[in-house]
Scaffold this active site. Structure first.
Site: not given
Length: 326
Positions: A209, A39
């Site tokens: 997401e 991420d």
């Protein structure tokens, strides 16, 4: 004569070796640094490239974050434990997906924590503050900024975008829902939209997401991750709009696995080189040798556009990108 020829041959081979070494140092290579990190939030601060990733581990071990800085995208310095659950008292596990921005002479790090599954659990999206990009970061609010589900969006995967007029927007959401909200300039809360709402859903087709937004030539590029984060189908798609609010209609995927190089390529960010029309995509992927969902590493590739402003499909490489000083 044979000895002389052999000597010249050895010198020539030596030159080739030196040239290859220099060439290899001129490229970042993938992954950018050792360790399991996911991420990645990539941004430029203080004339350096910075990457703020999730420490990729089981949730009960995922209780801190490191950062990495580089002057040229090739040589990276690790800054250990810039934030952890000792400084964020309400966070106990699953700290992830940082988003960092500089304003008011301070650095603000937005993060998710505790992986809450309902409004009956405590956690969500928090904000931390520091005087330096490497921290240490401390709790800005003493509580989550968002601790509930709105419009079906799990309060995770936050991204802060500053528009040209100075307005800050928060894009966030898991569980296939994405919200947008207008942040107060001190990041203590939100500003209502004209209709009185705080959180508006802007979920595009196939969104899962990991939202990210950047602006190029007056257009807003909204990007997100699709598929399952532990699977090979994890990928990145995007949309373009004339407004930070959308509407955002899916154009297509631009980043996905290459079965010859890596799987699970997703949850990315984009570096815009200051003063240049030059862009990089920083993302995580899973080596072909790894099956554990947490075995993710941070990588970088060039991001290119066609004449119409559409993003060209990203090519996964082991070489990475060439040295680029700021």
């Amino acid at each position: 004569m044979k000895i002389v020829k052999l000597l010249f041959l050895l010198i020539a081979l030596g030159n080739i070796s030196i040239a290859q070494t220099k060439d290899s140092l001129a490229f970042s290579g993938n992954p950018l640094f050792k360790g399991w990190y996911a991420d990645p939030e990539a941004i430029v601060f203080e004339n350096k490239y910075w990457i703020y990733p999730t420490f990729s581990a089981p949730y009960n071990q995922q209780v801190f974050m490191d950062a990495f800085s580089s002057p040229d995208l090739v040589n990276w310095t690790r800054h250990a434990r810039i934030i952890d659950t000792a400084s964020i008292k309400w966070a106990k596990r699953a700290m992830w997906a940082p988003s960092v921005i500089f304003t008011n002479n301070a650095y603000y790090l937005f993060f998710g924590a505790n992986d809450i599954q309902s409004n009956n659990e405590y956690g969500g999206i928090g904000v931390a503050i520091a005087e330096k990009p490497e921290g240490p970061f401390r709790d800005h609010l003493g509580k989550p900024l968002i601790d509930r589900f709105y419009n079906g969006a799990q309060p995770i995967d936050q991204f802060v975008f500053r528009d040209d007029d100075g307005q800050f927007y928060l894009y966030y959401g898991g569980w296939k829902h994405c919200n947008i909200a207008k942040l107060k300039n001190d990041f203590t809360g939100f500003i209502a939209f004209d209709d009185g709402k705080i959180f508006k859903e802007i979920t595009p087709e196939n969104y899962v997401e990991g939202p990210f937004v950047f602006k190029r030539n007056g257009k807003y590029y909204f990007m997100w991750s699709e598929g399952g984060w532990t699977g090979p189908d994890y990928s990145v798609a995007y949309a373009i709009s004339d407004s930070p609010m959308g509407p955002f209609r899916r154009i297509g995927k631009i980043l996905q696995q290459d079965p010859m190089i890596a799987t699970g390529a997703g949850h990315h960010s984009v570096i815009t080189v200051p003063g240049k029309d030059k862009y990089y995509i920083v993302y995580h992927r899973r080596p072909l040798s790894e099956k554990d969902g947490n075995s993710r590493e941070t990588c970088i590739e060039n991001l290119y556009f066609d004449e119409a402003g559409l993003i060209k499909p990203v090519v996964l490489t082991n070489k990475g990108v060439s040295k680029q000083q700021l």
